[in-house]
Design a protein around this motif. Structure first.
Motif, short mmCIF file in Angstrom:
data_model
loop_
_atom_site.label_atom_id
_atom_site.label_comp_id
_atom_site.label_asym_id
_atom_site.label_seq_id
_atom_site.Cartn_x
_atom_site.Cartn_y
_atom_site.Cartn_z
N ALA A 147 37.80 31.71 -12.18
CA ALA A 147 36.92 32.01 -13.17
C ALA A 147 35.90 32.55 -11.94
O ALA A 147 34.97 33.80 -12.40
CB ALA A 147 36.58 30.49 -13.20
N ASN A 148 35.71 32.59 -11.05
CA ASN A 148 35.49 33.55 -10.17
C ASN A 148 35.52 35.03 -9.68
O ASN A 148 35.36 36.08 -9.55
CB ASN A 148 35.10 32.53 -8.50
N VAL A 149 36.81 35.21 -9.72
CA VAL A 149 37.91 36.66 -9.68
C VAL A 149 37.25 37.22 -11.00
O VAL A 149 36.47 38.42 -10.92
CB VAL A 149 39.56 35.89 -9.83
N LEU A 150 37.03 36.46 -12.12
CA LEU A 150 36.52 36.86 -13.10
C LEU A 150 35.48 37.60 -13.11
O LEU A 150 35.10 38.36 -14.00
CB LEU A 150 37.31 35.66 -14.23
N ALA A 151 34.42 36.31 -13.21
CA ALA A 151 33.32 36.86 -12.67
C ALA A 151 33.02 38.16 -12.46
O ALA A 151 31.74 38.51 -12.27
CB ALA A 151 32.26 35.49 -12.70
N THR A 152 33.59 37.81 -10.97
CA THR A 152 33.02 39.19 -10.16
C THR A 152 33.20 40.42 -10.01
O THR A 152 33.08 41.57 -10.26
CB THR A 152 33.95 38.91 -8.55
N GLU A 159 35.16 45.25 -16.57
CA GLU A 159 35.38 44.68 -17.72
C GLU A 159 37.14 44.58 -18.31
O GLU A 159 37.28 43.91 -18.60
CB GLU A 159 34.10 44.80 -18.81
N ALA A 160 37.20 46.48 -18.57
CA ALA A 160 38.62 46.02 -18.63
C ALA A 160 39.73 45.14 -17.96
O ALA A 160 40.02 45.64 -18.45
CB ALA A 160 38.92 47.57 -18.52
N ASP A 161 39.51 45.46 -16.48
CA ASP A 161 40.46 44.95 -15.18
C ASP A 161 39.84 43.44 -15.67
O ASP A 161 41.00 42.61 -15.39
CB ASP A 161 39.76 45.13 -14.12
N ALA A 162 38.61 43.20 -15.84
CA ALA A 162 38.75 41.08 -16.50
C ALA A 162 39.74 40.88 -17.53
O ALA A 162 40.20 40.34 -17.51
CB ALA A 162 37.31 40.72 -16.30
N SER A 164 42.44 42.42 -18.56
CA SER A 164 43.36 42.30 -18.41
C SER A 164 44.05 41.70 -17.81
O SER A 164 44.91 41.11 -18.09
CB SER A 164 43.42 43.64 -18.19
N LEU A 165 43.05 41.13 -17.11
CA LEU A 165 43.83 39.75 -15.76
C LEU A 165 43.68 38.61 -17.10
O LEU A 165 44.52 37.97 -16.50
CB LEU A 165 42.77 39.47 -15.04
N LEU A 166 42.71 38.75 -17.21
CA LEU A 166 42.57 37.64 -18.37
C LEU A 166 43.60 37.38 -19.33
O LEU A 166 44.34 36.34 -19.33
CB LEU A 166 41.43 36.91 -19.11
N GLY A 167 43.78 38.47 -19.45
CA GLY A 167 45.33 38.75 -20.57
C GLY A 167 46.96 37.92 -19.84
O GLY A 167 47.77 37.51 -20.61
N GLU A 168 47.49 38.85 -18.61
CA GLU A 168 47.80 38.49 -17.91
C GLU A 168 47.43 36.97 -17.58
O GLU A 168 49.52 36.38 -17.63
CB GLU A 168 48.17 38.86 -16.80
N ILE A 169 47.70 36.10 -17.55
CA ILE A 169 46.95 34.78 -16.88
C ILE A 169 47.39 33.98 -18.45
O ILE A 169 48.28 33.40 -18.27
CB ILE A 169 45.85 34.39 -16.53
#
Length: 200
Positions: A147-152, A159-162, A164-169
């Motif tokens: 959550a801290n990684v995504l918030a940062t 936002e696009a990287d966040a 994308s990362l959430l989708g991979e997670i």
């Protein structure tokens, strides 16, 4: 800014098939005491929380690592916002963690990385915070660290990287970790932009 290498670190930290939840994050007695210190900070203020941390430490309910952890949380809290004291407590926590060593060393070092990330985040050094939060996740595969990684990433405007990362997670990580992350997304204002992404 290209965060692909950093995102790769996170994605390679967990093998979904081999993942084992670390249930030994902290002993039940310390967990209860630390929860009470946090409640004291929220309800009664910083001085009460510091006094309770000292009382619990002297009574043997929390060790020296947890004691400095608690004092860092108080110093870094919005009520106090004493960054110099928070940094001093992180250094003392690290010294205690290295001295104690043992099977909890990695989780203690993850806590230290997380605290350093919080300080960098509060000082708006988001790229530095991102590295610390990523290290914390590598050491301790917990939803709060993700959550801290995504918030940062969101604070950096990525936002696009966040997303994308959430989708991979969601596609690769264990259901329990994803469920924990969903809780943070639903409740943390820093993650509000991801709420439309919370349901796979």
């Amino acid at each position: 800014m290209n965060y692909q290498a950093l995102l790769d670190r996170i994605m390679h930290a967990v093998d979904g098939d081999a993942y084992v939840v670390d249930a030994s994050l902290i002993s039940p007695a310390q967990r209860e005491a630390m929860t009470r210190i946090g409640q004291s900070l929220d309800q009664l203020g910083p001085e009460a929380a510091r006094a309770l941390a000292l009382e619990f430490h002297e009574a043997g309910k929390i060790d020296r690592v947890a004691f400095h952890n608690a004092l860092h949380v108080v110093a870094a809290s919005p009520q106090v916002a004493d960054h110099a004291e928070a940094a001093r407590q992180v250094a003392l926590q690290e010294d205690a963690a290295l001295e104690v060593g043992g099977p909890e060393l990695q989780q203690n070092l993850a806590s230290i990385d997380r605290h350093r990330g919080v300080l960098a985040f509060q000082k708006k050094r988001y790229a530095v915070a991102l590295d610390y939060f990523s290290r914390a996740f590598e050491r301790q595969r917990a939803a709060g660290n993700l959550a801290n990684v995504l918030a940062t990433l969101l604070r950096l405007g990525d936002e696009a990287d966040a997303v994308s990362l959430l989708g991979e997670i969601r596609a690769s990580f264990p259901a329990q970790l994803v469920a924990g992350l969903d809780h943070f997304i639903a409740s943390d204002p820093d993650l509000a932009l991801l709420r439309t992404e919370s349901v796979p």
